[in-house]
Design an enzyme around this catalytic site. Structure first.
Site, PDB file in Angstrom:
ATOM      1  N   ALA A  37       0.847  -1.200   0.000  1.00  0.00           N
ATOM      2  CA  ALA A  37       0.000   0.000   0.000  1.00  0.00           C
ATOM      3  C   ALA A  37       0.872   1.236   0.000  1.00  0.00           C
ATOM      4  CB  ALA A  37      -0.932   0.007   1.217  1.00  0.00           C
ATOM      5  N   GLY A  39       0.408   5.645   0.591  1.00  0.00           N
ATOM      6  CA  GLY A  39      -0.453   6.763   0.939  1.00  0.00           C
ATOM      7  C   GLY A  39       0.238   8.073   0.650  1.00  0.00           C
ATOM      8  N   GLY A  40      -0.305   9.147   1.225  1.00  0.00           N
ATOM      9  CA  GLY A  40       0.269  10.455   0.958  1.00  0.00           C
ATOM     10  C   GLY A  40       1.641  10.650   1.559  1.00  0.00           C
ATOM     11  N   MET A  41       1.951   9.929   2.648  1.00  0.00           N
ATOM     12  CA  MET A  41       3.212  10.151   3.336  1.00  0.00           C
ATOM     13  C   MET A  41       4.109   8.929   3.357  1.00  0.00           C
ATOM     14  SD  MET A  41       3.823  11.565   7.252  1.00  0.00           S
ATOM     15  CE  MET A  41       3.519  10.019   8.104  1.00  0.00           C
ATOM     16  N   ALA A  42       3.547   7.744   3.287  1.00  0.00           N
ATOM     17  CA  ALA A  42       4.352   6.554   3.538  1.00  0.00           C
ATOM     18  C   ALA A  42       3.937   5.392   2.642  1.00  0.00           C
ATOM     19  CB  ALA A  42       4.236   6.136   5.010  1.00  0.00           C
ATOM     20  N   LYS A  62       6.223   0.250   7.842  1.00  0.00           N
ATOM     21  CA  LYS A  62       5.828   1.530   7.251  1.00  0.00           C
ATOM     22  C   LYS A  62       7.061   2.412   7.111  1.00  0.00           C
ATOM     23  CE  LYS A  62       2.437   5.249   7.950  1.00  0.00           C
ATOM     24  NZ  LYS A  62       1.312   5.684   8.807  1.00  0.00           N
ATOM     25  N   ASP A 167      -7.867  12.206  11.440  1.00  0.00           N
ATOM     26  CA  ASP A 167      -7.903  11.677  10.068  1.00  0.00           C
ATOM     27  C   ASP A 167      -8.729  10.390  10.013  1.00  0.00           C
ATOM     28  OD1 ASP A 167      -7.377  11.651   7.356  1.00  0.00           O
ATOM     29  OD2 ASP A 167      -5.448  10.633   7.554  1.00  0.00           O
TER      30      ASP A 167
END
Length: 561
Positions: A37, A39-42, A62, A167
């Site tokens: 996966a 995401g926006g940061m990791a 992560k 979030d």
């Protein structure tokens, strides 16, 4: 077993950066297996934790995305997540095992959840499909229990830390194949005494569609912003729609600030009035009218479940998850198993992992207490002599001249023994062959007996490649030419040819795939909801040098951790 590398290679390993992460890379005691996966940061990896006496365990790792790894703000957010989430110990919160640093790479070792994020369960068919309201209530009630544990977090002196997730969304609620529910991703959580400064005026953190009015206005917010977000998730999961919508973020913000939305009972016929009242209370524009705590909202959901029908257990949720995304979980499990088997196969060879050592794929060397471990084995398939496995240790100190001569002599003796043993075995095998050779007068074998034995071959791949998991209104563009809206198959590219496929769908970011003749016959494509303009992710087809079958890399789903 680990290969010996030159001193320059050891320096490169010590300076490992986020760009160099790949399957087979070791971060401390964890070995990366498969990226699952982003995401926006990791990015999140499935990884294997190694322990003593052959112990191993699957975990989630992560890491900060490469282009953000050098940004101090994202590093501080990453450290805050580790510090906050590691203090929360609750069955409905994804547990953090440890924070580690390898070279320039910061990573979190986390609990592995064999499941999917709620957003992918809702969109398993390619479009939003609501769940049975009672199942929604069961999942959100468990998520509320996890959020309440975070809200009540205290320091060592018993003082409340004032943790707010900020979030909460279907992306950050994980539902396991066994029905367990876990809240994850405290990357933008707020707490008293956090390492980074408070949110700058005009800067919002989180997903717009799930933000409370006070978050958007930038006023003081508390745990009730998470309760508002839980109300949005409950509304979306039970109706298949978001309560606050618009053509862009400004319109969505305006809808949230106005507090106007369509009641669930006007969307779903027969929607329970009791459940609707819970939704309305959680979505109150005035924080004072919402549930004061996530525990109060959970209690209201539990009361609704008791009054509305038979007991709904964790196993019922697990059965639903298997029905919706069981095939996705099976494919992921098979890919992780294949990656682990490929890694184990590499470990049995002189070169392991991703670096090239002597023409054999190899992983970066691990240095233990300044000593490198080396494994010497005959090449695969070489059985001319007995198997010899030698373990050698080398420190940074240079051996003396006498030591060099002794070592050279020892190696010479070993090589001579190998050659001699091989020659003896070869002569013995030749003698046995001579004894078994028939005389010229012997009867000739029949045609069937002399026919060569042909190994079974794998079935030829299909002539077309099917793209699965796409919304109904998605359109494929193959090498720049648009196909009909209903077409979901493309011809398999010829040898040496790469076909570029661009997938476009309203509300999603464009996804670009590069497919060649080795691509799988069925490719699962995960589109990302378009939150802001961004460049499309390019997924490429590659064949692992150690994997027995080619594997196709597709766009990673949004980071659920």
């Amino acid at each position: 077993m680990v290969d010996q590398l030159a001193p320059d290679d050891l320096v490169a390993e010590i300076g490992l950066s986020a760009e160099e992460l790949r399957p087979g890379t070791h971060l401390g005691r964890y070995e990366l297996l498969l990226a699952i996966a982003k995401g926006g940061m990791a990015r999140v990896w499935a990884a294997r934790q190694h322990g003593q006496r052959g112990f191993s365990k699957t975990v989630a790792i992560k890491t900060i995305l490469p282009h953000l790894a050098e940004e101090p703000e994202f590093e501080r957010m990453f450290l805050d997540e580790a510090r906050i989430a590691a203090m929360i110990h609750h069955p409905n919160v994804c547990e953090i095992y440890e924070l580690g640093e390898e070279g320039k790479v910061l990573y979190l070792a986390m609990e592995w959840v064999n499941g999917e994020s709620l957003v992918h369960i809702l969109r398993s068919s390619g479009k939003m499909a609501p769940m049975e309201p009672r199942l929604c209530a069961r999942i959100i009630a468990d998520a509320c229990a996890g959020i309440h544990a975070a809200h009540n977090l205290t320091d060592d002196e018993g003082r409340p830390l004032g943790v707010v997730h900020r979030d909460v969304s279907p992306h950050n609620i994980l539902v396991g194949a066994d029905g367990t529910v876990k809240v994850a991703d405290f990357g933008v959580a707020k707490a008293l005494g956090q390492m980074h400064s408070a949110t700058i005026a005009g800067q919002v953190k989180g997903k717009i569609a799930y933000m409370s009015p006070e978050q958007i206005a930038g006023t003081v917010s508390d745990r009730r912003v998470d309760i508002f977000a839980m109300g949005v998730v409950l509304y979306e999961a039970s109706t298949g729609r978001r309560p606050f919508t618009g053509e862009g973020d400004p319109q969505v913000m305006h809808a949230i600030m106005s507090g106007r939305y369509t009641l669930p009972s006007r969307i779903i016929r027969g929607y329970s009035p009791d459940l609707e009242q819970i939704v309305v209370t959680a979505l109150s524009a005035d924080p004072a009218r919402r549930y004061p705590t996530a525990e109060r909202m959970r209690a209201a959901l539990e009361e609704y479940l008791v009054r509305s029908g038979p007991m709904l257990m964790q196993s019922n949720v697990g059965t639903f998850v298997q029905q919706r995304v069981g095939n996705v979980l099976d494919r992921r499990r098979d890919r992780i198993r294949a990656a682990a088997n490929a890694s184990a196969l590499d470990d049995s060879r002189p070169g392991v992992g991703g670096e090239q050592v002597g023409g054999t794929p190899s992983a970066p060397a691990r240095v233990v207490s300044g000593v490198q471990q080396v494994s010497l084995q005959p090449p695969p398939g070489d059985h001319t002599g007995p198997s010899i496995v030698a373990a050698m240790a080398q420190t940074h100190a240079q051996p003396s001249s006498a030591g060099k001569y002794v070592l050279s002599a020892a190696v010479g003796v070993i090589v001579a023994a190998v050659i001699g043993s091989g020659a003896i075995i070869a002569m013995r095998n030749r003698s046995q062959e001579d004894l078994m050779t028939p005389s010229p007068t012997a009867a000739k074998p029949t045609a069937s007996a002399s026919a060569p034995v042909v190994a079974p071959t794998q079935a030829a791949p299909s002539s077309a490649i099917e793209l699965r998991g796409l919304p109904a209104d998605a359109v494929l563009r193959v090498n720049g030419e648009a196909l009909a809206a209903s077409v979901r198959e493309i011809p398999r590219p010829a040898h040496g040819v790469t076909t570029e496929v661009v997938v476009t769908a309203p509300g999603f970011a464009d996804e670009t795939l590069k497919l060649d003749e080795t691509a799988a016959s069925s490719v699962e494509v995960a589109l990302t909801l378009q939150q802001a303009p961004s460049s499309p992710t390019t997924a490429t087809t590659q064949t692992s040098p150690t994997s027995p079958t080619p594997s196709h890399k597709v766009a990673l789903p949004e980071n659920p951790y």
